[in-house]
Design a protein around this motif. Structure first.
Motif, PDB file in Angstrom:
ATOM      1  N   VAL A   1      -1.956  -4.426  15.166  1.00 37.13           N
ATOM      2  CA  VAL A   1      -2.968  -3.398  15.409  1.00 37.13           C
ATOM      3  C   VAL A   1      -2.356  -2.007  15.372  1.00 37.13           C
ATOM      4  N   SER A   2      -1.247  -1.821  16.104  1.00 35.65           N
ATOM      5  CA  SER A   2      -0.640  -0.490  16.187  1.00 35.65           C
ATOM      6  C   SER A   2      -0.013  -0.060  14.866  1.00 35.65           C
ATOM      7  N   ASN A   3       0.648  -0.974  14.162  1.00 33.85           N
ATOM      8  CA  ASN A   3       1.270  -0.623  12.883  1.00 33.85           C
ATOM      9  C   ASN A   3       0.234  -0.390  11.786  1.00 33.85           C
ATOM     10  N   GLY A   4      -0.905  -1.066  11.873  1.00 30.39           N
ATOM     11  CA  GLY A   4      -1.944  -0.877  10.870  1.00 30.39           C
ATOM     12  C   GLY A   4      -2.798   0.353  11.102  1.00 30.39           C
ATOM     13  N   PHE A   5      -2.741   0.927  12.296  1.00 30.31           N
ATOM     14  CA  PHE A   5      -3.565   2.089  12.620  1.00 30.31           C
ATOM     15  C   PHE A   5      -2.961   3.353  12.010  1.00 30.31           C
ATOM     16  N   PRO A   6      -3.672   4.012  11.086  1.00 27.95           N
ATOM     17  CA  PRO A   6      -3.159   5.250  10.460  1.00 27.95           C
ATOM     18  C   PRO A   6      -3.337   6.434  11.405  1.00 27.95           C
ATOM     19  N   GLN A   7      -2.455   6.560  12.354  1.00 25.87           N
ATOM     20  CA  GLN A   7      -2.644   7.520  13.437  1.00 25.87           C
ATOM     21  C   GLN A   7      -2.691   8.959  12.939  1.00 25.87           C
ATOM     22  N   ASP A   8      -1.755   9.351  12.052  1.00 24.58           N
ATOM     23  CA  ASP A   8      -1.721  10.725  11.556  1.00 24.58           C
ATOM     24  C   ASP A   8      -3.008  11.074  10.819  1.00 24.58           C
ATOM     25  N   GLU A   9      -3.431  10.164   9.934  1.00 19.92           N
ATOM     26  CA  GLU A   9      -4.655  10.408   9.173  1.00 19.92           C
ATOM     27  C   GLU A   9      -5.876  10.455  10.087  1.00 19.92           C
ATOM     28  N   TYR A  10      -5.868   9.638  11.120  1.00 20.82           N
ATOM     29  CA  TYR A  10      -6.998   9.594  12.048  1.00 20.82           C
ATOM     30  C   TYR A  10      -7.144  10.923  12.781  1.00 20.82           C
ATOM     31  N   PHE A  11      -6.029  11.457  13.297  1.00 21.69           N
ATOM     32  CA  PHE A  11      -6.105  12.706  14.046  1.00 21.69           C
ATOM     33  C   PHE A  11      -6.399  13.894  13.124  1.00 21.69           C
ATOM     34  N   LYS A  12      -5.925  13.830  11.866  1.00 22.38           N
ATOM     35  CA  LYS A  12      -6.280  14.884  10.905  1.00 22.38           C
ATOM     36  C   LYS A  12      -7.783  14.885  10.652  1.00 22.38           C
ATOM     37  N   ARG A  13      -8.338  13.696  10.455  1.00 20.05           N
ATOM     38  CA  ARG A  13      -9.773  13.572  10.209  1.00 20.05           C
ATOM     39  C   ARG A  13     -10.566  14.037  11.422  1.00 20.05           C
ATOM     40  N   LYS A  14     -10.054  13.705  12.601  1.00 21.93           N
ATOM     41  CA  LYS A  14     -10.733  14.114  13.829  1.00 21.93           C
ATOM     42  C   LYS A  14     -10.696  15.633  14.006  1.00 21.93           C
TER      43      LYS A  14
ATOM     44  N   ILE B   1     -12.600   4.582   4.907  1.00 23.72           N
ATOM     45  CA  ILE B   1     -12.430   3.504   3.935  1.00 23.72           C
ATOM     46  C   ILE B   1     -11.443   3.879   2.837  1.00 23.72           C
ATOM     47  N   LEU B   2     -11.396   5.173   2.457  1.00 23.31           N
ATOM     48  CA  LEU B   2     -10.490   5.589   1.384  1.00 23.31           C
ATOM     49  C   LEU B   2      -9.029   5.465   1.808  1.00 23.31           C
ATOM     50  N   VAL B   3      -8.743   5.850   3.035  1.00 26.18           N
ATOM     51  CA  VAL B   3      -7.370   5.714   3.553  1.00 26.18           C
ATOM     52  C   VAL B   3      -6.981   4.248   3.644  1.00 26.18           C
ATOM     53  N   TYR B   4      -7.956   3.420   4.034  1.00 27.79           N
ATOM     54  CA  TYR B   4      -7.703   1.978   4.129  1.00 27.79           C
ATOM     55  C   TYR B   4      -7.371   1.386   2.763  1.00 27.79           C
ATOM     56  N   LEU B   5      -8.157   1.729   1.761  1.00 25.37           N
ATOM     57  CA  LEU B   5      -7.913   1.209   0.414  1.00 25.37           C
ATOM     58  C   LEU B   5      -6.623   1.777  -0.173  1.00 25.37           C
ATOM     59  N   LYS B   6      -6.317   3.031   0.144  1.00 26.23           N
ATOM     60  CA  LYS B   6      -5.091   3.647  -0.349  1.00 26.23           C
ATOM     61  C   LYS B   6      -3.857   2.917   0.170  1.00 26.23           C
ATOM     62  N   GLY B   7      -3.966   2.326   1.365  1.00 33.04           N
ATOM     63  CA  GLY B   7      -2.838   1.606   1.950  1.00 33.04           C
ATOM     64  C   GLY B   7      -2.399   0.411   1.119  1.00 33.04           C
ATOM     65  N   PHE B   8      -3.312  -0.154   0.329  1.00 31.13           N
ATOM     66  CA  PHE B   8      -2.961  -1.294  -0.520  1.00 31.13           C
ATOM     67  C   PHE B   8      -2.101  -0.882  -1.718  1.00 31.13           C
ATOM     68  N   THR B   9      -2.068   0.401  -2.031  1.00 30.57           N
ATOM     69  CA  THR B   9      -1.304   0.873  -3.194  1.00 30.57           C
ATOM     70  C   THR B   9       0.081   1.384  -2.807  1.00 30.57           C
ATOM     71  N   GLU B  10       0.456   1.241  -1.564  1.00 31.64           N
ATOM     72  CA  GLU B  10       1.759   1.720  -1.108  1.00 31.64           C
ATOM     73  C   GLU B  10       2.770   0.571  -1.073  1.00 31.64           C
ATOM     74  N   PRO B  11       4.043   0.796  -1.424  1.00 25.75           N
ATOM     75  CA  PRO B  11       4.610   2.088  -1.844  1.00 25.75           C
ATOM     76  C   PRO B  11       4.235   2.503  -3.260  1.00 25.75           C
ATOM     77  N   VAL B  12       3.857   1.519  -4.117  1.00 27.48           N
ATOM     78  CA  VAL B  12       3.372   1.843  -5.460  1.00 27.48           C
ATOM     79  C   VAL B  12       2.159   0.968  -5.744  1.00 27.48           C
ATOM     80  N   ALA B  13       1.344   1.406  -6.697  1.00 20.64           N
ATOM     81  CA  ALA B  13       0.109   0.688  -7.014  1.00 20.64           C
ATOM     82  C   ALA B  13       0.380  -0.717  -7.530  1.00 20.64           C
ATOM     83  N   PHE B  14       1.577  -0.931  -8.081  1.00 20.90           N
ATOM     84  CA  PHE B  14       1.932  -2.236  -8.632  1.00 20.90           C
ATOM     85  C   PHE B  14       1.866  -3.339  -7.578  1.00 20.90           C
ATOM     86  N   PHE B  15       2.101  -2.969  -6.302  1.00 20.20           N
ATOM     87  CA  PHE B  15       2.131  -3.952  -5.213  1.00 20.20           C
ATOM     88  C   PHE B  15       0.758  -4.212  -4.595  1.00 20.20           C
ATOM     89  N   ALA B  16      -0.302  -3.646  -5.173  1.00 20.95           N
ATOM     90  CA  ALA B  16      -1.645  -3.805  -4.604  1.00 20.95           C
ATOM     91  C   ALA B  16      -2.056  -5.268  -4.449  1.00 20.95           C
TER      92      ALA B  16
END
Length: 288
Positions: A265-278, A161-176
């Motif tokens: 689906v593929s673009n929204g999937f945080p693949q790098d973060e997922y495999f790190k967590r795994k 959930i944290l990675v998901y919420l962090k995605g809303f602040t990219e590229p900067v928090a202003f665009f949340a």
């Protein structure tokens, strides 16, 4: 068995035509209306209307079900039938498309994407046999879009959930706020794109047929009866326009909807973060 399955695949479409003839009132002239309501089921929270869209959607599902059984019946490894060649070609084509647009991780998505394309295309093509295409009902395509939105969100949450919420602040928090609005706009854009294109094609086809009929009456009014009442310009010409508005456009919108599903689906999937967590999870398990 093959002949029986093919007949069962055609019967739902025939049943839809019979239902329309028996229960849907005939309309004279140009009439742009929604799906006919057959009856309404009373529920505690309100009435549930049973419409042409729902009935035709279920008929398409039944037809596709028996057609798939027809293609995959009696599979062999040698001396394969033409049915099996078609079935294998469909599977290989969809798998290649999924691999190209989504990558190895999503190879299991093939059946889901094939189901979306088949259901959408055949539902739109119901207009070819004079039935109401459920894809021109916003309730139907809206339901599909909501389902896809849940799938997109599920894979976005795969890394936590944290990675998901962090995605809303990219590229900067202003665009949340913009990112949040864009997130929930996804199902609306998918639904209205599909619905609008199919509905507009149906409306244009009706208008063209009406104009050709009026033009035919104007040009051939000097002919004696009953020839003067025959709308010659409506013989064959509407079918030519239908090749685009019904056949090409319906199949194109099915392809676009499937492509958007794969890309979202593929673009929204945080693949790098997922495999790190795994990897971290496996490391902790190994320590234990």
């Amino acid at each position: 068995m093959s002949i029986l399955l093919l007949i069962l695949a055609i019967l739902p479409i025939v049943a839809g035509i019979i239902i329309k003839i028996m229960f849907v009132p005939a309309v004279e002239g140009i009439s742009v209306t929604g799906a006919h309501i057959f009856f309404t089921i009373d529920l505690p929270l309100g009435g549930l209307p049973i419409t042409e869209s729902q009935v035709n959607s279920w008929l398409v599902i039944l037809s596709l079900f028996f057609f798939c059984l027809f293609l995959t019946h009696d599979l062999k490894t040698k001396d394969i039938s033409k049915r099996q060649v078609i079935a294998e070609w469909i599977v290989e084509a969809v798998d290649k498309m999924v691999l190209k647009n989504m990558g190895d991780f999503f190879m299991g998505f093939g059946p889901f994407i094939a189901a979306i394309m088949g259901l959408s295309a055949m539902t739109s093509l119901m207009s070819v046999v004079g039935l109401f295409p459920a894809t021109s009902d916003i309730n139907v395509v809206g339901g599909w879009a909501i389902l896809v939105f849940f799938v997109i969100t599920y894979y976005k949450l795969k890394a936590g959930i944290l990675v998901y919420l962090k995605g809303f602040t990219e590229p900067v928090a202003f665009f949340a706020p913009v990112n949040v609005a864009s997130e929930f706009a996804t199902p609306f854009s998918m639904a209205f794109r599909h619905y609008g294109n199919v509905l507009s094609g149906s409306i244009i086809s009706v208008l063209i047929a009406s104009v050709l009929g009026a033009l035919s009456n104007l040009v051939f009014q000097w002919l004696p009866e009953p020839l003067s009442s025959i709308e010659f310009f409506r013989i064959g010409l509407p079918a030519i326009f239908s090749i685009y508005f019904d056949l090409f456009s319906g199949c194109l919108q099915a392809f676009i909807f499937a492509m958007l599903t794969m890309l979202y689906v593929s673009n929204g999937f945080p693949q790098d973060e997922y495999f790190k967590r795994k990897a971290l999870k496996h490391a902790k398990e190994n320590k234990k």
